[in-house]
Design a protein around this motif. Structure first.
Motif, mmCIF file in Angstrom:
data_model
loop_
_atom_site.group_PDB
_atom_site.id
_atom_site.type_symbol
_atom_site.label_atom_id
_atom_site.label_comp_id
_atom_site.label_asym_id
_atom_site.label_seq_id
_atom_site.Cartn_x
_atom_site.Cartn_y
_atom_site.Cartn_z
ATOM 1 N N THR A 149 2.133 -3.008 2.969
ATOM 2 C CA THR A 149 2.337 -4.348 2.423
ATOM 3 C C THR A 149 3.322 -5.081 3.326
ATOM 4 O OG1 THR A 149 4.209 -3.683 1.048
ATOM 5 C CG2 THR A 149 1.998 -3.475 0.085
ATOM 6 N N ALA A 166 -4.877 -4.537 -3.929
ATOM 7 C CA ALA A 166 -3.843 -3.815 -3.191
ATOM 8 C C ALA A 166 -3.913 -2.318 -3.473
ATOM 9 C CB ALA A 166 -2.464 -4.362 -3.581
ATOM 10 N N ARG A 212 -1.037 4.425 6.073
ATOM 11 C CA ARG A 212 -1.576 3.414 5.166
ATOM 12 C C ARG A 212 -1.451 2.010 5.734
ATOM 13 N NH1 ARG A 212 -4.716 6.746 2.651
ATOM 14 N NH2 ARG A 212 -3.586 8.508 1.725
ATOM 15 N N VAL A 213 -2.242 1.112 5.184
ATOM 16 C CA VAL A 213 -2.075 -0.320 5.457
ATOM 17 C C VAL A 213 -0.817 -0.754 4.714
ATOM 18 C CG1 VAL A 213 -3.021 -2.633 5.155
ATOM 19 C CG2 VAL A 213 -4.552 -0.715 5.705
ATOM 20 N N THR A 270 -4.704 -9.789 -0.374
ATOM 21 C CA THR A 270 -5.691 -9.011 -1.112
ATOM 22 C C THR A 270 -6.313 -9.834 -2.240
ATOM 23 O OG1 THR A 270 -4.127 -8.157 -2.738
ATOM 24 C CG2 THR A 270 -4.316 -6.946 -0.645
ATOM 25 N N VAL A 302 -0.659 -8.046 2.743
ATOM 26 C CA VAL A 302 -0.728 -6.794 3.489
ATOM 27 C C VAL A 302 -0.771 -7.092 4.981
ATOM 28 C CG1 VAL A 302 -1.820 -5.450 1.657
ATOM 29 C CG2 VAL A 302 -3.252 -6.758 3.257
ATOM 30 N N ALA A 345 -4.499 0.588 -0.712
ATOM 31 C CA ALA A 345 -3.494 1.643 -0.584
ATOM 32 C C ALA A 345 -4.112 3.037 -0.510
ATOM 33 C CB ALA A 345 -2.514 1.574 -1.737
#
Length: 289
Positions: free
Chosen positions: A130, A107, A127-128, A71, A77, A111
């Protein structure tokens, strides 16, 4: 005559049994390749999400593959594309920030995005993850990880940062390094950096380099991972004939195989792993080891 008939029958029966036994190649490795869930079980859940890891675990798939990028504020991520557009609602949440590249968002901003609704309403709100979250979910399921460093040219130093997260999460101990972690990339320079920083990590080069170049790559890569459309049995044998940086023959993981017939062909070529969006289909198609 009776003795000859018995002998002939016995020979025939032994031949039939031999056909049912698993085939082994010259290195003594079973013919059944590893099955690797591409971006998780991505035919069953949105790719590269924790739900896709869970889906792979539900299918009892031991290996999952993922992609890591960075990010704007330096967080790692798990997402495949360098743009957030295809697999999130970033256009709706941040409409004025085209082309919505991962590297241009913090990030905290990423999120906020929904990475599941595009796949199906059941996954709305996913969610994407981490890299840390992803590693913890894979560890929770006692799975193995094929981690791709994606677009390293966009993220100078991402190799060192990835290794730091892996180390912090316990993935660089002897148990994980012995058989639960492989780092791969299309970039030879990126893999060379990983090998120089942490020589014990197994690495895989994505693509199909010429056979004559294999010894050079074998200085820092343990696997050669080409598209299934580009390989032959002869090429797989050529890769296996080269010794990698850890004193073992190079291995071959092919991608992305979703059809049973193709999986059987790849197994017949002697590949060591098959990367697939449909691990259940591929696993059912392979001979038992």
């Amino acid at each position: 005559m009776y003795a000859r008939a018995v002998a002939a029958t016995t020979t025939a029966l032994l031949g039939a049994v031999a056909l049912l036994l698993p085939v082994h190649d010259a290195r003594g490795i079973g013919a059944r390749p590893e099955v690797i869930a591409h971006r998780g079980a991505s035919a069953q859940a949105p790719e590269n999400t924790l739900a896709a890891v869970d889906a792979a675990a539900g299918l009892r798939v031991r290996w999952v593959e993922n992609d890591v990028q960075r990010t704007k504020d330096g967080a790692l991520v798990v997402i495949h594309d360098d743009s957030l557009r295809r697999t999130t609602d970033v256009e709706e949440v941040f409409p004025g920030r085209a082309p919505w590249q991962v590297k241009d968002f913090t990030a905290a901003e990423i999120a906020q995005l929904d990475a599941g609704s595009w796949f199906g309403s059941a996954y709305a709100g996913a969610r994407v993850p981490t890299l840390k979250e992803y590693l913890r979910r894979v560890e929770h399921h006692h799975q193995k990880l094929l981690l791709e460093i994606k677009n390293p040219q966009l993220y100078p130093g991402i190799e060192r940062e990835t290794l730091k997260v892996l180390s912090n999460e316990g993935w660089l101990d002897r148990r994980h390094l012995a058989g639960r972690l492989i780092v791969q990339s299309f970039s030879a320079d990126s893999l060379r950096a990983v090998h120089d920083l942490k020589p014990a990590v197994r690495t895989g080069l994505l693509g199909k380099p010429p056979e004559a170049d294999l010894p050079g790559y074998a200085r820092f890569a343990d696997l050669i991972n080409p598209s299934h459309t580009s390989v032959s049995q002869g090429y797989v044998s050529a890769v296996h004939a080269v010794t990698g940086p850890h004193g073992k023959p190079l291995e071959v993981f092919v991608w992305t195989v979703d059809e049973a017939a193709t999986a059987r062909t790849m197994a017949g070529y002697g590949v060591d792993g098959i990367i697939t969006n449909k691990p259940d289909v591929v696993r059912r198609s392979l001979p038992r080891s």
